[in-house]
Scaffold this motif. Structure first.
Motif, PDB file in Angstrom:
ATOM      1  N   SER A  55       0.878  -1.168   0.000  1.00 11.89           N
ATOM      2  CA  SER A  55       0.000   0.000   0.000  1.00 11.89           C
ATOM      3  C   SER A  55       0.920   1.224   0.000  1.00 11.89           C
ATOM      4  CB  SER A  55      -0.942  -0.010   1.206  1.00 11.89           C
ATOM      5  OG  SER A  55      -1.933   0.990   1.069  1.00 11.89           O
ATOM      6  N   GLU A  56       0.364   2.406   0.017  1.00  8.42           N
ATOM      7  CA  GLU A  56       1.229   3.583  -0.119  1.00  8.42           C
ATOM      8  C   GLU A  56       0.889   4.644   0.910  1.00  8.42           C
ATOM      9  OE1 GLU A  56       0.544   5.798  -3.713  1.00  8.42           O
ATOM     10  OE2 GLU A  56      -1.570   5.987  -3.292  1.00  8.42           O
ATOM     11  N   VAL A  57       1.840   5.554   1.082  1.00  9.28           N
ATOM     12  CA  VAL A  57       1.617   6.750   1.886  1.00  9.28           C
ATOM     13  C   VAL A  57       1.760   7.920   0.937  1.00  9.28           C
ATOM     14  CG1 VAL A  57       2.355   8.097   3.878  1.00  9.28           C
ATOM     15  CG2 VAL A  57       2.693   5.625   3.861  1.00  9.28           C
ATOM     16  N   CYS A  58       0.737   8.750   0.844  1.00  8.15           N
ATOM     17  CA  CYS A  58       0.843   9.910  -0.037  1.00  8.15           C
ATOM     18  C   CYS A  58       0.471  11.168   0.717  1.00  8.15           C
ATOM     19  CB  CYS A  58      -0.009   9.731  -1.289  1.00  8.15           C
ATOM     20  SG  CYS A  58      -1.734  10.111  -1.039  1.00  8.15           S
ATOM     21  N   GLY A  59       0.501  12.285   0.038  1.00 10.29           N
ATOM     22  CA  GLY A  59       0.216  13.576   0.669  1.00 10.29           C
ATOM     23  C   GLY A  59      -1.162  13.607   1.312  1.00 10.29           C
ATOM     24  N   THR A  60      -2.104  12.889   0.729  1.00 14.56           N
ATOM     25  CA  THR A  60      -3.449  12.851   1.303  1.00 14.56           C
ATOM     26  C   THR A  60      -3.412  12.288   2.722  1.00 14.56           C
ATOM     27  OG1 THR A  60      -4.447  12.602  -0.877  1.00 14.56           O
ATOM     28  CG2 THR A  60      -5.753  11.838   1.000  1.00 14.56           C
ATOM     29  N   ASP A  61      -2.562  11.299   2.946  1.00 16.01           N
ATOM     30  CA  ASP A  61      -2.476  10.700   4.282  1.00 16.01           C
ATOM     31  C   ASP A  61      -1.917  11.697   5.299  1.00 16.01           C
ATOM     32  OD1 ASP A  61      -3.382   8.115   3.324  1.00 16.01           O
ATOM     33  OD2 ASP A  61      -1.426   7.998   2.340  1.00 16.01           O
ATOM     34  N   GLY A  79      -4.675   4.499   3.524  1.00 19.70           N
ATOM     35  CA  GLY A  79      -4.131   3.663   2.448  1.00 19.70           C
ATOM     36  C   GLY A  79      -5.180   3.451   1.379  1.00 19.70           C
ATOM     37  N   HIS A  80      -5.195   4.313   0.340  1.00 22.71           N
ATOM     38  CA  HIS A  80      -6.280   4.191  -0.643  1.00 22.71           C
ATOM     39  C   HIS A  80      -5.903   3.371  -1.860  1.00 22.71           C
ATOM     40  CE1 HIS A  80      -4.531   8.220  -0.621  1.00 22.71           C
ATOM     41  NE2 HIS A  80      -4.496   8.156  -1.923  1.00 22.71           N
ATOM     42  N   VAL A  81      -4.653   3.381  -2.288  1.00 21.10           N
ATOM     43  CA  VAL A  81      -4.288   2.552  -3.444  1.00 21.10           C
ATOM     44  C   VAL A  81      -3.359   1.437  -2.955  1.00 21.10           C
ATOM     45  CG1 VAL A  81      -3.064   2.484  -5.646  1.00 21.10           C
ATOM     46  CG2 VAL A  81      -4.650   4.347  -5.161  1.00 21.10           C
ATOM     47  N   GLY A 178       1.303   4.897  -7.952  1.00 19.22           N
ATOM     48  CA  GLY A 178       0.178   4.791  -7.014  1.00 19.22           C
ATOM     49  C   GLY A 178      -0.966   5.720  -7.394  1.00 19.22           C
ATOM     50  N   CYS A 179      -1.480   6.416  -6.389  1.00 16.29           N
ATOM     51  CA  CYS A 179      -2.664   7.253  -6.619  1.00 16.29           C
ATOM     52  C   CYS A 179      -2.353   8.426  -7.541  1.00 16.29           C
ATOM     53  CB  CYS A 179      -3.240   7.735  -5.306  1.00 16.29           C
ATOM     54  SG  CYS A 179      -2.164   8.829  -4.387  1.00 16.29           S
ATOM     55  N   SER A 180      -1.068   8.738  -7.720  1.00 16.38           N
ATOM     56  CA  SER A 180      -0.752   9.863  -8.613  1.00 16.38           C
ATOM     57  C   SER A 180      -1.020   9.505 -10.076  1.00 16.38           C
ATOM     58  CB  SER A 180       0.702  10.306  -8.443  1.00 16.38           C
ATOM     59  OG  SER A 180       1.589   9.438  -9.118  1.00 16.38           O
TER      60      SER A 180
HETATM   61 ZN   LIG Z   1      -3.050   9.310  -2.564  1.00 15.58          ZN
END
Ligand SMILES: [Zn+2]
Ligand SMILES: [Zn+2]
Length: 380
Positions: A55-61, A79-81, A178-180
């Motif tokens: 899973s990923e950690v992004c700016g949204t988190d 963890g969305h994606v 990922g989500c990007s």
């Molecule tokens: Zn994201």
């Protein structure tokens, strides 16, 4: 095992999940997330349990941690994606081709769920990313909705969740974007990037980097990137930027001159703002040529207002400024189709994610918040 496995009971078993109890650091540890054991669900008909691989950690988190997003039902599992293996399926779940998915298949799934396809936004405006029914795993689904985030060893794929097989797509390359990936693809398409365009990307985070790569794939003749720090700009160059500028080294007026020098004095045909800083939206307007296009995709949370001169920056320029919110199944599906190609996989393999075990999710979050890593991956 068959797709219609008889044994769908998971009674008694648990998943380990990183739970964010609320914004800030309210956990017992005094850190944003804490590990909890969550009972595995009894599967509803046509649902599945995903064993999470990455899973990923992004700016949204980071925004979730800071309480900057409205309508988040804390406590949540972020963890969305994510990518994983279908561990258990009850009933039948199919892909968009109508092919049944099997236990053991490696898949990702669209984090957006319940887009209704019956409301005014879905049917009349054809803007499904503004559907009021829409729920997002890891963001607007909370712990009360079950195992609905990727920072866990299992995710519950509710009935109607759309899965995509990952055959031929390396998990880490996909998750490096990922989500990007769907977000940036949507933004590049909103900008109507066309053959021969000069595209300016503001920001060198995951969305900016993916916007650079998608712009080149869509036929831009020249892609420029303004961002920071230098290692991200090097990554932008590797992903297709012809030139990249560290915005910390010069004031706005000189940055505008830099863009004009590289565009015959006119400015970029299309500018894609991916920064999260409100002032960058005004800069995007000023760095774009007359009758050009500006896409604003970096203002995912409310960081306040910015001012511009409506005469000089917009009206007289005959500028087309477009917001870009979220992504839909189509962007997600086509992102993965692109990553099945060698040329796209080569571009995204330039992003080197850092891996963290689930127990170190707070460190991963801190590293993303500090900009130490472009992308942090959670390996449950
Ligand atoms: Zn994201
Ligand atoms: Zn709808």
């Amino acid at each position: 095992m068959s797709a219609a496995s008889a044994n769908t009971s998971t009674s008694g078993a648990t998943a380990t999940a990183a739970v964010m109890p609320g914004p800030g650091a309210p956990g017992e540890s005094g850190r944003p997330c804490e590990l909890r054991e969550i009972p595995l669900p009894d599967l509803e008909p046509d649902s599945a349990l995903l064993k999470v691989e990455l899973s990923e950690v992004c700016g949204t988190d980071v925004h979730l941690r800071d309480g900057r997003l409205a309508g988040v039902p804390y406590p949540i599992i972020p963890g969305h994606v994510s990518v994983g293996l279908l561990d258990k399926i009850r009933g039948t779940i199919t892909d968009v081709y109508g092919q049944p998915l099997r236990e053991g298949d490696r898949v990702t799934f669209l984090d957006v769920h319940k887009t209704c396809n019956r409301c005014w936004y879905c049917l009349v405006a054809k803007a499904s990313t503004r559907c009021p029914q829409r729920k997002v795993y890891g963001i607007t689904y909370g712990l009360d909705d079950g195992l609905t985030g990727g920072w866990a060893d299992y995710v519950y794929l509710k009935p109607g969740v759309r899965c995509i097989r990952m055959d031929g797509v390396p998990s880490e390359t996909f998750m490096a974007g990922g989500c990007s990936l769907p977000t940036a693809m949507h933004a590049v398409e909103r900008g109507d990037v066309t053959f021969g365009d000069t595209v300016l990307v503001l920001g060198a985070g995951p969305i900016g980097l993916s916007a650079v790569a998608f712009s080149t794939l869509r036929g831009a003749a020249k892609v420029l990137c303004i961002g920071a720090p230098s290692d991200r700009l090097a990554c932008a160059r590797a992903m297709g930027a012809d030139d990249a500028l560290d915005f910390t080294t010069m004031p706005e007026s000189e940055r505008r001159d830099w863009v004009r020098d590289l565009t015959g004095g006119r400015g970029a045909d299309v500018t894609i703002e991916c920064t999260g800083v409100p002032e960058a939206v005004t800069q995007a307007m000023r760095f774009t040529r007359d009758a050009g296009r500006v896409v604003v995709v970096g203002q995912y949370t409310d960081h306040g207002e910015t001012s511009f001169n409506p005469h000089r920056d917009l009206n007289k320029k005959h500028l087309d400024v477009r917001g870009c919110w979220g992504s839909d199944y189509s962007h997600f599906h086509r992102s993965i189709e692109m990553l099945r190609t060698e040329r796209a996989a080569a571009l995204w393999s330039n992003i080197k994610p850092r891996r963290y075990p689930l127990a170190e999710v707070n460190d991963a979050l801190a590293a993303v918040a500090a900009g130490e890593v472009v992308k942090a991956l959670i390996v449950p």
